[in-house]
Design a protein around this motif. Structure first.
Motif, PDB file in Angstrom:
ATOM      1  N   SER A 199     -39.444  -7.594  -9.361  1.00 37.11           N
ATOM      2  CA  SER A 199     -40.127  -8.099 -10.555  1.00 37.11           C
ATOM      3  C   SER A 199     -39.834  -7.205 -11.752  1.00 37.11           C
ATOM      4  N   SER A 200     -39.739  -7.824 -12.920  1.00 35.24           N
ATOM      5  CA  SER A 200     -39.464  -7.072 -14.149  1.00 35.24           C
ATOM      6  C   SER A 200     -40.703  -6.969 -15.045  1.00 35.24           C
ATOM      7  N   ASP A 201     -41.844  -7.463 -14.547  1.00 30.67           N
ATOM      8  CA  ASP A 201     -43.094  -7.367 -15.305  1.00 30.67           C
ATOM      9  C   ASP A 201     -44.042  -6.402 -14.587  1.00 30.67           C
ATOM     10  N   ARG A 202     -45.335  -6.518 -14.782  1.00 37.06           N
ATOM     11  CA  ARG A 202     -46.323  -5.605 -14.208  1.00 37.06           C
ATOM     12  C   ARG A 202     -46.869  -6.060 -12.851  1.00 37.06           C
ATOM     13  N   THR A 203     -46.211  -7.002 -12.214  1.00 36.41           N
ATOM     14  CA  THR A 203     -46.689  -7.547 -10.941  1.00 36.41           C
ATOM     15  C   THR A 203     -46.994  -6.453  -9.921  1.00 36.41           C
ATOM     16  N   VAL A 204     -46.062  -5.556  -9.709  1.00 30.81           N
ATOM     17  CA  VAL A 204     -46.222  -4.515  -8.685  1.00 30.81           C
ATOM     18  C   VAL A 204     -47.338  -3.547  -9.057  1.00 30.81           C
ATOM     19  N   ASP A 205     -47.419  -3.164 -10.317  1.00 29.00           N
ATOM     20  CA  ASP A 205     -48.482  -2.257 -10.756  1.00 29.00           C
ATOM     21  C   ASP A 205     -49.858  -2.854 -10.484  1.00 29.00           C
ATOM     22  N   ILE A 206     -50.015  -4.128 -10.758  1.00 26.54           N
ATOM     23  CA  ILE A 206     -51.289  -4.810 -10.519  1.00 26.54           C
ATOM     24  C   ILE A 206     -51.568  -4.892  -9.022  1.00 26.54           C
TER      25      ILE A 206
ATOM     26  N   VAL B  58     -49.547 -12.563   4.135  1.00 28.88           N
ATOM     27  CA  VAL B  58     -48.196 -12.132   3.801  1.00 28.88           C
ATOM     28  C   VAL B  58     -47.629 -13.049   2.725  1.00 28.88           C
ATOM     29  N   SER B  59     -46.827 -12.457   1.825  1.00 33.12           N
ATOM     30  CA  SER B  59     -46.248 -13.240   0.747  1.00 33.12           C
ATOM     31  C   SER B  59     -45.109 -12.470   0.107  1.00 33.12           C
ATOM     32  N   PHE B  60     -44.242 -13.186  -0.578  1.00 34.60           N
ATOM     33  CA  PHE B  60     -43.316 -12.490  -1.454  1.00 34.60           C
ATOM     34  C   PHE B  60     -43.639 -12.877  -2.891  1.00 34.60           C
ATOM     35  N   ILE B  61     -43.379 -11.925  -3.792  1.00 34.12           N
ATOM     36  CA  ILE B  61     -43.790 -12.083  -5.182  1.00 34.12           C
ATOM     37  C   ILE B  61     -42.620 -11.773  -6.109  1.00 34.12           C
ATOM     38  N   TYR B  62     -42.595 -12.464  -7.223  1.00 36.54           N
ATOM     39  CA  TYR B  62     -41.589 -12.212  -8.252  1.00 36.54           C
ATOM     40  C   TYR B  62     -42.174 -12.614  -9.605  1.00 36.54           C
ATOM     41  N   ASN B  63     -42.351 -11.620 -10.458  1.00 35.17           N
ATOM     42  CA  ASN B  63     -42.874 -11.843 -11.809  1.00 35.17           C
ATOM     43  C   ASN B  63     -44.125 -12.732 -11.802  1.00 35.17           C
ATOM     44  N   GLU B  64     -45.113 -12.296 -11.039  1.00 33.76           N
ATOM     45  CA  GLU B  64     -46.385 -13.021 -10.902  1.00 33.76           C
ATOM     46  C   GLU B  64     -47.509 -12.306 -11.635  1.00 33.76           C
ATOM     47  N   GLU B  65     -47.193 -11.613 -12.713  1.00 34.97           N
ATOM     48  CA  GLU B  65     -48.191 -10.841 -13.461  1.00 34.97           C
ATOM     49  C   GLU B  65     -49.423 -11.676 -13.816  1.00 34.97           C
ATOM     50  N   GLU B  66     -49.233 -12.918 -14.147  1.00 33.06           N
ATOM     51  CA  GLU B  66     -50.349 -13.770 -14.569  1.00 33.06           C
ATOM     52  C   GLU B  66     -51.198 -14.262 -13.399  1.00 33.06           C
ATOM     53  N   ASN B  67     -50.652 -14.232 -12.179  1.00 26.87           N
ATOM     54  CA  ASN B  67     -51.354 -14.808 -11.028  1.00 26.87           C
ATOM     55  C   ASN B  67     -51.793 -13.802  -9.973  1.00 26.87           C
ATOM     56  N   VAL B  68     -51.122 -12.674  -9.880  1.00 25.21           N
ATOM     57  CA  VAL B  68     -51.305 -11.804  -8.715  1.00 25.21           C
ATOM     58  C   VAL B  68     -52.703 -11.194  -8.639  1.00 25.21           C
ATOM     59  N   LYS B  69     -53.313 -10.854  -9.740  1.00 25.39           N
ATOM     60  CA  LYS B  69     -54.644 -10.244  -9.705  1.00 25.39           C
ATOM     61  C   LYS B  69     -55.670 -11.207  -9.118  1.00 25.39           C
TER      62      LYS B  69
ATOM     63  N   TRP C 234     -49.694 -17.226   5.482  1.00 29.64           N
ATOM     64  CA  TRP C 234     -48.674 -17.209   4.449  1.00 29.64           C
ATOM     65  C   TRP C 234     -49.265 -17.843   3.203  1.00 29.64           C
ATOM     66  N   ALA C 235     -49.231 -17.146   2.076  1.00 30.05           N
ATOM     67  CA  ALA C 235     -49.810 -17.672   0.837  1.00 30.05           C
ATOM     68  C   ALA C 235     -48.955 -17.238  -0.352  1.00 30.05           C
ATOM     69  N   TYR C 236     -49.040 -17.983  -1.422  1.00 27.67           N
ATOM     70  CA  TYR C 236     -48.325 -17.663  -2.654  1.00 27.67           C
ATOM     71  C   TYR C 236     -49.313 -17.339  -3.755  1.00 27.67           C
ATOM     72  N   PRO C 237     -48.973 -16.412  -4.653  1.00 30.42           N
ATOM     73  CA  PRO C 237     -49.905 -16.004  -5.712  1.00 30.42           C
ATOM     74  C   PRO C 237     -50.355 -17.123  -6.639  1.00 30.42           C
ATOM     75  N   ASP C 238     -49.589 -18.188  -6.765  1.00 28.97           N
ATOM     76  CA  ASP C 238     -49.995 -19.252  -7.668  1.00 28.97           C
ATOM     77  C   ASP C 238     -50.812 -20.339  -6.946  1.00 28.97           C
ATOM     78  N   GLU C 239     -51.152 -20.127  -5.679  1.00 30.83           N
ATOM     79  CA  GLU C 239     -51.990 -21.076  -4.937  1.00 30.83           C
ATOM     80  C   GLU C 239     -53.461 -20.718  -5.132  1.00 30.83           C
ATOM     81  N   ARG C 240     -54.303 -21.722  -5.147  1.00 26.07           N
ATOM     82  CA  ARG C 240     -55.753 -21.501  -5.250  1.00 26.07           C
ATOM     83  C   ARG C 240     -56.437 -22.355  -4.202  1.00 26.07           C
TER      84      ARG C 240
END
Length: 86
Positions: free
Chosen positions: A38-45, A7-18, A80-86
């Motif tokens: 989000s105002s970028d392509r985060t959701v589409d991805i 589970v996570s919440f995302i906001y303008n993570e186009e560069e990280n979400v994929k 719980w994880a965030y898109p910018d975590e690796r």
């Protein structure tokens, strides 16, 4: 065997979400995301990896998102994880 929901919440993570979703999806049973308008392509991805995406207003405190995700997740375990975590 126990199931796991990420589970996570995302906001303008186009560069990280994929990369984030490519790394977690093969190892878990469910991925649930709350998108904070989000105002970028985060959701589409993200839709290419999960259909469990919910749009919510961008609030300062994320506690309500966490409660929402925990309540609706189907897994026996929550990660719980965030898109910018690796």
């Amino acid at each position: 065997m126990a199931s796991v929901s990420v589970v996570s919440f995302i906001y303008n993570e186009e560069e990280n979400v994929k990369e984030f979703l490519e790394n977690v999806c093969p190892h878990v049973d469910q991925v649930m995301l709350v998108d904070l308008e989000s105002s970028d392509r985060t959701v589409d991805i993200a839709y290419g990896y999960t259909k469990d995406i919910f749009r919510k207003p961008h609030l300062i405190c994320g506690d309500s998102y966490k409660e929402f995700l925990a309540y609706h997740a189907k897994g026996d375990w929550l990660l719980w994880a965030y898109p910018d975590e690796r």
